[in-house]
Design a protein around this motif. Structure first.
Motif, PDB file in Angstrom:
ATOM      1  N   GLY A 108      35.044  33.048  32.268  1.00 37.05           N
ATOM      2  CA  GLY A 108      34.031  33.900  32.859  1.00 37.05           C
ATOM      3  C   GLY A 108      34.480  34.614  34.114  1.00 37.05           C
ATOM      4  O   GLY A 108      33.652  35.087  34.898  1.00 37.05           O
ATOM      5  N   ARG A 109      35.804  34.736  34.332  1.00 37.55           N
ATOM      6  CA  ARG A 109      36.321  35.373  35.538  1.00 37.55           C
ATOM      7  C   ARG A 109      37.368  36.432  35.186  1.00 37.55           C
ATOM      8  O   ARG A 109      38.566  36.253  35.445  1.00 37.55           O
ATOM      9  CB  ARG A 109      36.918  34.342  36.500  1.00 37.55           C
ATOM     10  CG  ARG A 109      35.912  33.372  37.091  1.00 37.55           C
ATOM     11  CD  ARG A 109      34.792  34.086  37.858  1.00 37.55           C
ATOM     12  NE  ARG A 109      35.284  34.936  38.922  1.00 37.55           N
ATOM     13  CZ  ARG A 109      35.444  34.512  40.194  1.00 37.55           C
ATOM     14  NH1 ARG A 109      35.120  33.258  40.510  1.00 37.55           N
ATOM     15  NH2 ARG A 109      35.906  35.345  41.109  1.00 37.55           N
ATOM     16  N   GLY A 136      33.082  47.240  30.639  1.00 41.40           N
ATOM     17  CA  GLY A 136      32.896  45.813  30.854  1.00 41.40           C
ATOM     18  C   GLY A 136      32.604  45.048  29.584  1.00 41.40           C
ATOM     19  O   GLY A 136      32.235  43.865  29.629  1.00 41.40           O
ATOM     20  N   TYR A 163      34.218  43.359  27.461  1.00 37.82           N
ATOM     21  CA  TYR A 163      35.560  42.788  27.317  1.00 37.82           C
ATOM     22  C   TYR A 163      35.795  42.112  25.976  1.00 37.82           C
ATOM     23  O   TYR A 163      36.876  42.237  25.390  1.00 37.82           O
ATOM     24  CB  TYR A 163      35.828  41.799  28.454  1.00 37.82           C
ATOM     25  CG  TYR A 163      35.926  42.454  29.805  1.00 37.82           C
ATOM     26  CD1 TYR A 163      36.764  43.549  30.016  1.00 37.82           C
ATOM     27  CD2 TYR A 163      35.180  41.981  30.882  1.00 37.82           C
ATOM     28  CE1 TYR A 163      36.860  44.146  31.260  1.00 37.82           C
ATOM     29  CE2 TYR A 163      35.271  42.574  32.133  1.00 37.82           C
ATOM     30  CZ  TYR A 163      36.105  43.655  32.317  1.00 37.82           C
ATOM     31  OH  TYR A 163      36.200  44.253  33.548  1.00 37.82           O
ATOM     32  N   TRP A 169      30.169  43.427  35.529  1.00 36.49           N
ATOM     33  CA  TRP A 169      30.015  41.975  35.639  1.00 36.49           C
ATOM     34  C   TRP A 169      29.638  41.557  37.052  1.00 36.49           C
ATOM     35  O   TRP A 169      29.494  40.357  37.322  1.00 36.49           O
ATOM     36  CB  TRP A 169      31.319  41.276  35.249  1.00 36.49           C
ATOM     37  CG  TRP A 169      31.586  41.265  33.768  1.00 36.49           C
ATOM     38  CD1 TRP A 169      31.644  42.326  32.936  1.00 36.49           C
ATOM     39  CD2 TRP A 169      31.844  40.113  32.959  1.00 36.49           C
ATOM     40  NE1 TRP A 169      31.935  41.936  31.654  1.00 36.49           N
ATOM     41  CE2 TRP A 169      32.064  40.562  31.640  1.00 36.49           C
ATOM     42  CE3 TRP A 169      31.923  38.750  33.219  1.00 36.49           C
ATOM     43  CZ2 TRP A 169      32.335  39.709  30.585  1.00 36.49           C
ATOM     44  CZ3 TRP A 169      32.210  37.884  32.174  1.00 36.49           C
ATOM     45  CH2 TRP A 169      32.398  38.357  30.859  1.00 36.49           C
ATOM     46  N   LEU A 183      35.003  45.728  35.734  1.00 30.71           N
ATOM     47  CA  LEU A 183      34.550  44.550  36.487  1.00 30.71           C
ATOM     48  C   LEU A 183      33.198  44.785  37.163  1.00 30.71           C
ATOM     49  O   LEU A 183      32.437  43.840  37.389  1.00 30.71           O
ATOM     50  CB  LEU A 183      35.592  44.163  37.540  1.00 30.71           C
ATOM     51  CG  LEU A 183      36.910  43.579  37.019  1.00 30.71           C
ATOM     52  CD1 LEU A 183      37.902  43.405  38.164  1.00 30.71           C
ATOM     53  CD2 LEU A 183      36.676  42.243  36.310  1.00 30.71           C
ATOM     54  N   LEU A 236      38.863  35.335  30.715  1.00 25.55           N
ATOM     55  CA  LEU A 236      37.573  35.716  30.159  1.00 25.55           C
ATOM     56  C   LEU A 236      36.831  34.494  29.635  1.00 25.55           C
ATOM     57  O   LEU A 236      35.604  34.396  29.767  1.00 25.55           O
ATOM     58  CB  LEU A 236      37.794  36.738  29.040  1.00 25.55           C
ATOM     59  CG  LEU A 236      36.580  37.561  28.593  1.00 25.55           C
ATOM     60  CD1 LEU A 236      35.957  38.306  29.759  1.00 25.55           C
ATOM     61  CD2 LEU A 236      36.984  38.537  27.493  1.00 25.55           C
TER      62      LEU A 236
END
Length: 368
Positions: free
Chosen positions: A323-324, A195, A197, A254, A251, A320
C-alpha cells in the motif's frame, strides 16, 4: 540418402541444396520453407556464400539457427550428427562429409552464442510427427537469451511459449504482437498517471510478456524484419522513464504525492541513472565488442536484478502490495543509483584490465 544429391533451390544468399524430404511441419511451416527463410534472412543480414560454394540443409533434421551463422562465417564448414550432415557451406555438388571442416555435434560439445549471450550445446533433432512439439520447445528456448532479467528468465518462459505457439498457429506476425504490446504499454502509462496502479500493472504485465513473445515468434518462424526490430527495441528503450515519471504523477490520487523537491530528486536519479547505464553499456560494446553483462560471471548474475524495467516493476509491485507506491518509487530510484555505480565500476575495471594487457573476453566464450 546420398549426401551428394538433393534438390537445389536459388535464394538471395545463393544456391541451397536440400537433402531429402520431410512432410512434418514446424511452427506452422514445412522444414524446407524454414530452411529457405533462414537462407533469405542470412542474406538480408549481410551474409554471403564463398565463390563456388552452396548452402546445405538436411530436411530430416531441425537445428539451432546459430549453426547456420557459424557455417556461413567459414566456407567448407559442415555441422553433422554422427554420419548425417545437418547444415554447412560446401563446394557446389560436393560430398558434405568430405568438407574441410566437419564438426560432429553428437559428442555433446558446447558453443558460445554471441547473439543470445549464452554457452550451450546447440540443438539438433530428427524432425518427425513424434518429435515436432519437443523440437518447437527446444527451438523456442534456444531463442532465449542466456543473460537477462529474472522475470524473463524464470517467470515468463512457459506462458510466452504458449502464446508464441498460438500466434504462429493463427498466422500472427511479430509486428502484430509488437503493435498490441505497444498499445498496452501506452495504456499502462496512462493508468499509472491516474493512480490506477493495479490496472496499469496488469496492462504492463501483458506488455512485458508480449515483449518476449514477439522476439521469440520472429526467431522461431524466421520472420524478423529491420523495421520490426527497430519498433520492438525502440519501444523497449524509450518507455521505462515514462512509466516511472507517471507513476510519480499518480501518487497524488493516493494522497501520497512527493514534495516538488523530492519528486525532482527522484526523477533525476531515475532518468539520469537509466540513461547513464545505457551509455555505459554502449561504451562497453564499442570498446570491448561485447555486452557488459557477459564479461564475467558476476556481471551475468547481476543482470538478473539490475535496475532495468522488469526488476524495477518487481520493486513497485512489492511496494504496491504494502500500500505504499511512493516508497516503491523512492526504492526504485535508489536501486537505479546503486546499479549505475556497479556498472560504472565494472567499466573502469575493464579499462584497467585492458591497460594491464589482460584480455577482456566473455567468461562464456573463454569456456567454449
Amino acid at each position: 540418402m546420398n549426401p551428394s544429391n538433393g534438390q537445389t533451390i536459388m535464394t538471395a544468399l545463393g544456391p541451397v541444396r536440400l537433402l531429402g524430404e520431410n512432410a512434418t511441419r514446424i511452427w506452422g511451416m514445412s522444414n524446407a520453407e524454414r530452411c529457405r527463410r533462414m537462407a533469405e534472412s542470412s542474406a538480408k543480414n549481410g551474409s554471403a556464400l564463398a565463390d563456388g560454394h552452396e548452402l546445405l540443409f538436411n530436411l530430416a533434421y531441425a537445428f539451432d539457427p546459430m549453426l547456420l551463422r557459424l557455417a556461413l562465417e567459414e566456407p567448407g564448414t559442415v555441422f553433422a550428427w554422427g554420419a548425417a550432415p545437418i547444415v554447412g557451406q560446401v563446394p557446389a555438388g560436393s560430398d558434405p562429409l568430405g568438407a574441410a571442416h566437419v564438426v560432429d555435434l553428437s559428442d555433446g560439445r558446447k558453443l558460445y552464442n554471441r547473439q543470445l549471450r549464452k554457452l550451450e550445446q546447440p540443438f539438433v533433432r530428427e524432425l518427425t510427427p513424434a518429435t515436432r512439439r519437443d523440437i518447437e520447445r527446444q527451438s523456442y528456448f534456444g531463442a532465449y537469451k542466456g543473460v537477462t532479467d529474472l522475470l524473463t528468465k524464470y517467470l515468463w518462459p512457459e506462458l510466452a511459449l504458449w502464446l508464441t505457439r498460438l500466434a504462429a498457429s493463427i498466422g500472427m506476425t511479430p509486428n502484430m504482437v509488437t503493435a498490441i504490446g505497444a498499445t498496452l504499454c501506452v495504456a499502462a502509462t496512462w493508468f499509472f498517471a491516474q493512480g490506477l496502479y493495479w490496472t496499469g500493472m496488469l496492462a504492463g504485465f501483458v506488455f512485458m510478456v508480449l515483449d518476449t513473445v514477439d522476439g521469440k515468434l520472429a526467431r522461431c518462424t524466421i520472420t524478423s524484419s529491420k523495421w520490426g526490430n527497430v519498433a520492438d527495441h525502440g519501444v523497449d528503450l524509450i518507455h521505462p522513464p515514462f512509466w516511472w515519471y507517471f507513476w510519480g504523477v499518480g501518487l497524488s490520487a493516493w494522497g501520497l504525492a512527493l514534495s516538488a523537491r523530492d519528486f525532482a530528486l527522484v526523477m533525476a536519479a531515475v532518468i539520469a541513472g537509466y540513461v547513464l547505464q545505457r551509455v555505459i553499456e554502449g561504451m562497453f560494446i564499442k570498446d570491448f565488442g561485447m555486452d557488459i553483462h557477459v564479461w564475467q560471471r558476476f556481471d551475468s548474475r547481476f543482470r538478473l536484478i539490475t535496475a532495468r524495467r522488469n526488476p524495477n516493476m518487481v520493486i513497485l509491485f512489492v511496494a504496491l502490495l504494502a500500500g505504499r507506491p511512493d516508497i516503491g518509487l523512492i526504492a526504485l530510484a535508489w536501486w537505479t543509483i546503486i546499479s549505475l555505480a556497479v556498472h560504472a565500476v565494472r567499466l573502469v575495471q575493464a579499462y584497467g584490465a585492458k591497460r594491464a594487457g589482460r584480455p577482456v573476453v566473455s567468461w562464456m566464450e573463454a569456456g567454449a
